[in-house]
Design an enzyme around this catalytic site. Sequence first.
Site, mmCIF file in Angstrom:
data_model
loop_
_atom_site.group_PDB
_atom_site.id
_atom_site.type_symbol
_atom_site.label_atom_id
_atom_site.label_comp_id
_atom_site.label_asym_id
_atom_site.label_seq_id
_atom_site.Cartn_x
_atom_site.Cartn_y
_atom_site.Cartn_z
ATOM 1 N N THR A 12 1.026 -1.191 0.291
ATOM 2 C CA THR A 12 -0.159 -0.310 0.038
ATOM 3 C C THR A 12 0.460 0.696 -0.169
ATOM 4 O OG1 THR A 12 -2.082 -0.911 0.854
ATOM 5 C CG2 THR A 12 -1.873 1.007 1.309
ATOM 6 N N ASP A 54 1.397 -6.497 -4.496
ATOM 7 C CA ASP A 54 1.160 -6.796 -3.285
ATOM 8 C C ASP A 54 1.505 -7.611 -2.210
ATOM 9 O OD1 ASP A 54 -2.230 -6.273 -1.618
ATOM 10 O OD2 ASP A 54 -0.943 -8.062 -1.203
ATOM 11 N N SER A 55 1.758 -8.015 -0.977
ATOM 12 C CA SER A 55 2.404 -8.614 -0.382
ATOM 13 C C SER A 55 2.033 -10.119 -0.387
ATOM 14 C CB SER A 55 3.598 -8.461 1.059
ATOM 15 O OG SER A 55 1.746 -8.312 1.859
ATOM 16 N N SER A 56 0.941 -9.977 -0.825
ATOM 17 C CA SER A 56 0.002 -11.379 -0.375
ATOM 18 C C SER A 56 1.201 -12.354 -2.234
ATOM 19 C CB SER A 56 -1.203 -11.087 -1.229
ATOM 20 O OG SER A 56 -1.753 -10.426 -1.883
ATOM 21 N N THR A 86 2.002 -4.471 4.698
ATOM 22 C CA THR A 86 1.724 -4.924 5.890
ATOM 23 C C THR A 86 1.498 -6.752 5.667
ATOM 24 O OG1 THR A 86 -0.580 -3.911 6.040
ATOM 25 C CG2 THR A 86 1.609 -2.578 6.526
ATOM 26 N N ASP A 87 0.483 -6.967 4.379
ATOM 27 C CA ASP A 87 -0.419 -8.434 4.751
ATOM 28 C C ASP A 87 0.314 -9.348 5.770
ATOM 29 O OD1 ASP A 87 -2.676 -7.051 4.465
ATOM 30 O OD2 ASP A 87 -2.932 -7.505 2.770
HETATM 31 N N1 ASP Z 1 -2.923 -5.158 0.911
HETATM 32 C C1 ASP Z 1 -1.210 -4.683 1.128
HETATM 33 C C2 ASP Z 1 -0.026 -6.034 0.929
HETATM 34 O O1 ASP Z 1 0.280 -5.588 2.116
HETATM 35 C C3 ASP Z 1 -1.769 -4.187 2.342
HETATM 36 C C4 ASP Z 1 -0.397 -3.232 2.810
HETATM 37 O O2 ASP Z 1 0.381 -3.013 2.159
HETATM 38 O O3 ASP Z 1 -0.720 -2.617 4.002
HETATM 39 O O4 ASP Z 1 0.297 -5.818 -0.304
#
Ligand code: ASP
Length: 328
Positions: A12, A54-56, A86-87
């Site tokens: 994000t 996106d970290s997922s 953050t994920d």
């Molecule tokens: N979906 C985002 C990620 O993990 C959430 C974030 O960055 O806070 O890439």
Amino acid sequence: MKRVLLIHTGGTLGMRGRRPHALKPGAFLSTLRSRVPELFELAELELDLFSNVDSSELQPESWAALATRLHQRLGDFDGAVITHGTDTLAWTASALSFMLPGLDKPVVLTGAQRPLAEVRTDARLNLIDAVTSALQGPAEVTVCFDSHLYRGNRVRKVSAGEYDAFDSPNCPPLGVLGVDARFEAGWRSKGRRRVEPTVDAAVFLLKVFPGLDPQVVLPMLPHLHGLVVEAHGSGNFPVQSERSLLPVFVEAKRRQLPVVVVSQAQRNGVDLSIYESGQAALEQGALSGGDMTSSAAVVKLMHALGQFRPGRKLGAYMATNIAGERTG
Ligand code: ASP
């Protein structure tokens, strides 16, 4: 001027777009220069675009590549900051802590709940605090978020919508970045700085819940090299009804599949000696994950399976506190 390597992976923090349109990766480097120019007053920053996802989307192979990149480049810098979604930030932080033994410089992961390009964003402060921590903080893998610095392999994402997105319930913060920035000494790593990017992803994380049918779990075992069981409380699971999970432990033992038990409770950890089911698990050779987080236990098991065959060495590695990930 001190030098900090800034590796961007995505998330994000670097995204653009507004609801109801999906957030998508944006042009990170130009946004950084225009939105936080003061960052470049703290240190000489070198930007390295590892990925912009996106970290997922990040996988165990991404952790290995990131660890290798850090190892190759860290010698020229005083510390590193990794910007990350953050994920799955807790997973990557855990992986780097195991893959970079002997770390002698700070490696700080950070991210944000709102994109850097927005006016109301937590990204600016998180970045400034992360660079400060990379210059002054402990020489280990940490997570800097909402004015706190945490041990990387101890964090859990605890909020999807507030700025204090992380906590490390079983390990006090290693730094508080308030009016003053104060840091603890941190984890003392043994040996030379090196990289061990081994990983075997054939691990499953099984969350125990009332109603879980062991017949659903048993057919998975032939496909696995290791299993982490997230049990109730001190390490409990049903052993008496037709839904007893003991056959899973028995079959895992027969297949020489290492099983690590962690707790669904966020504070404290498992003690398999207390209750009947824990003792039964011990009899089947299950390993106590102590107070490791589920993500740290899974990542550590993947890393261990990449290095050792199932057996005594692997068991000893899982039981030993390698990078501050467990108490005792
Ligand atoms: N979906 C985002 C990620 O993990 C959430 C974030 O960055 O806070 O890439």
